[in-house]
Write a protein that holds these residues in place. Structure first.
Motif, PDB file in Angstrom:
ATOM      1  N   UNK A 151      57.579   0.575  -8.940  1.00 30.13           N
ATOM      2  CA  UNK A 151      57.475   0.778  -7.493  1.00 30.13           C
ATOM      3  C   UNK A 151      56.808   2.112  -7.195  1.00 30.13           C
ATOM      4  N   UNK A 152      56.255   2.190  -5.980  1.00 31.53           N
ATOM      5  CA  UNK A 152      55.786   3.459  -5.444  1.00 31.53           C
ATOM      6  C   UNK A 152      56.888   3.983  -4.539  1.00 31.53           C
ATOM      7  N   UNK A 153      57.257   5.246  -4.685  1.00 29.61           N
ATOM      8  CA  UNK A 153      58.254   5.872  -3.812  1.00 29.61           C
ATOM      9  C   UNK A 153      57.508   6.682  -2.764  1.00 29.61           C
ATOM     10  N   UNK A 154      57.457   6.160  -1.558  1.00 28.16           N
ATOM     11  CA  UNK A 154      56.715   6.763  -0.461  1.00 28.16           C
ATOM     12  C   UNK A 154      57.675   7.377   0.543  1.00 28.16           C
ATOM     13  N   UNK A 155      57.196   8.241   1.442  1.00 26.47           N
ATOM     14  CA  UNK A 155      58.083   8.898   2.411  1.00 26.47           C
ATOM     15  C   UNK A 155      58.907   7.921   3.261  1.00 26.47           C
ATOM     16  N   UNK A 156      58.393   6.729   3.500  1.00 29.99           N
ATOM     17  CA  UNK A 156      59.111   5.761   4.331  1.00 29.99           C
ATOM     18  C   UNK A 156      59.902   4.746   3.522  1.00 29.99           C
ATOM     19  N   UNK A 157      59.893   4.870   2.217  1.00 27.73           N
ATOM     20  CA  UNK A 157      60.670   3.966   1.376  1.00 27.73           C
ATOM     21  C   UNK A 157      59.890   3.518   0.156  1.00 27.73           C
ATOM     22  N   UNK A 158      60.458   2.544  -0.545  1.00 34.20           N
ATOM     23  CA  UNK A 158      59.823   2.026  -1.751  1.00 34.20           C
ATOM     24  C   UNK A 158      58.773   0.981  -1.379  1.00 34.20           C
ATOM     25  N   UNK A 159      57.739   0.913  -2.196  1.00 32.82           N
ATOM     26  CA  UNK A 159      56.672  -0.064  -2.017  1.00 32.82           C
ATOM     27  C   UNK A 159      56.471  -0.774  -3.343  1.00 32.82           C
ATOM     28  N   UNK A 160      56.587  -2.075  -3.325  1.00 36.70           N
ATOM     29  CA  UNK A 160      56.412  -2.875  -4.530  1.00 36.70           C
ATOM     30  C   UNK A 160      55.160  -3.724  -4.356  1.00 36.70           C
ATOM     31  N   UNK A 161      54.305  -3.752  -5.357  1.00 35.70           N
ATOM     32  CA  UNK A 161      53.135  -4.609  -5.344  1.00 35.70           C
ATOM     33  C   UNK A 161      53.452  -5.831  -6.187  1.00 35.70           C
ATOM     34  N   UNK A 162      53.443  -6.992  -5.562  1.00 35.10           N
ATOM     35  CA  UNK A 162      53.770  -8.239  -6.258  1.00 35.10           C
ATOM     36  C   UNK A 162      52.497  -8.947  -6.708  1.00 35.10           C
ATOM     37  N   UNK A 163      52.660  -9.932  -7.566  1.00 35.71           N
ATOM     38  CA  UNK A 163      51.517 -10.743  -7.975  1.00 35.71           C
ATOM     39  C   UNK A 163      50.939 -11.485  -6.772  1.00 35.71           C
ATOM     40  N   UNK A 164      51.777 -11.857  -5.840  1.00 36.09           N
ATOM     41  CA  UNK A 164      51.283 -12.514  -4.622  1.00 36.09           C
ATOM     42  C   UNK A 164      50.395 -11.561  -3.827  1.00 36.09           C
ATOM     43  N   UNK A 165      50.770 -10.279  -3.759  1.00 38.88           N
ATOM     44  CA  UNK A 165      49.933  -9.276  -3.090  1.00 38.88           C
ATOM     45  C   UNK A 165      48.553  -9.211  -3.739  1.00 38.88           C
ATOM     46  N   UNK A 166      48.541  -9.166  -5.056  1.00 39.28           N
ATOM     47  CA  UNK A 166      47.277  -9.098  -5.785  1.00 39.28           C
ATOM     48  C   UNK A 166      46.451 -10.351  -5.515  1.00 39.28           C
ATOM     49  N   UNK A 167      47.090 -11.507  -5.544  1.00 35.99           N
ATOM     50  CA  UNK A 167      46.406 -12.776  -5.292  1.00 35.99           C
ATOM     51  C   UNK A 167      45.784 -12.798  -3.903  1.00 35.99           C
TER      52      UNK A 167
END
Length: 84
Positions: A48-64
């Protein structure tokens, strides 16, 4: 033993609708400060990316969705011979 020609690789990429993905980023300038900031915020243990507003997860669906990849149809698998 020589590898496949670049034209045959291009043909394979076109047949699998992957040619546009191979060309992503051509002519784009990368921002080293932005890349460094993302690297600092990446947590490999949780993927995950830990950003100022919370965690951000990049899923395979995002990539697709971002790359416009087809996810229906037959699975393409095979062997790759490395030059290393």
């Amino acid at each position: 033993m020589s590898g496949p020609s670049s034209s045959s690789i291009e043909n394979y990429l076109r047949k699998t609708s992957f040619w546009h993905v191979a060309n992503i980023g051509w002519g784009c300038k990368l921002d080293p400060k932005l890349i460094s900031a993302l690297i600092e915020r990446w947590r490999p243990e949780t993927h995950t990316f830990h950003l100022p507003y919370g965690k951000c997860i990049i899923t395979l669906e995002d990539v697709q969705l971002q790359l416009g990849l087809a996810v229906d149809g037959s699975v393409l698998t095979g062997f790759v011979q490395s030059a290393d």
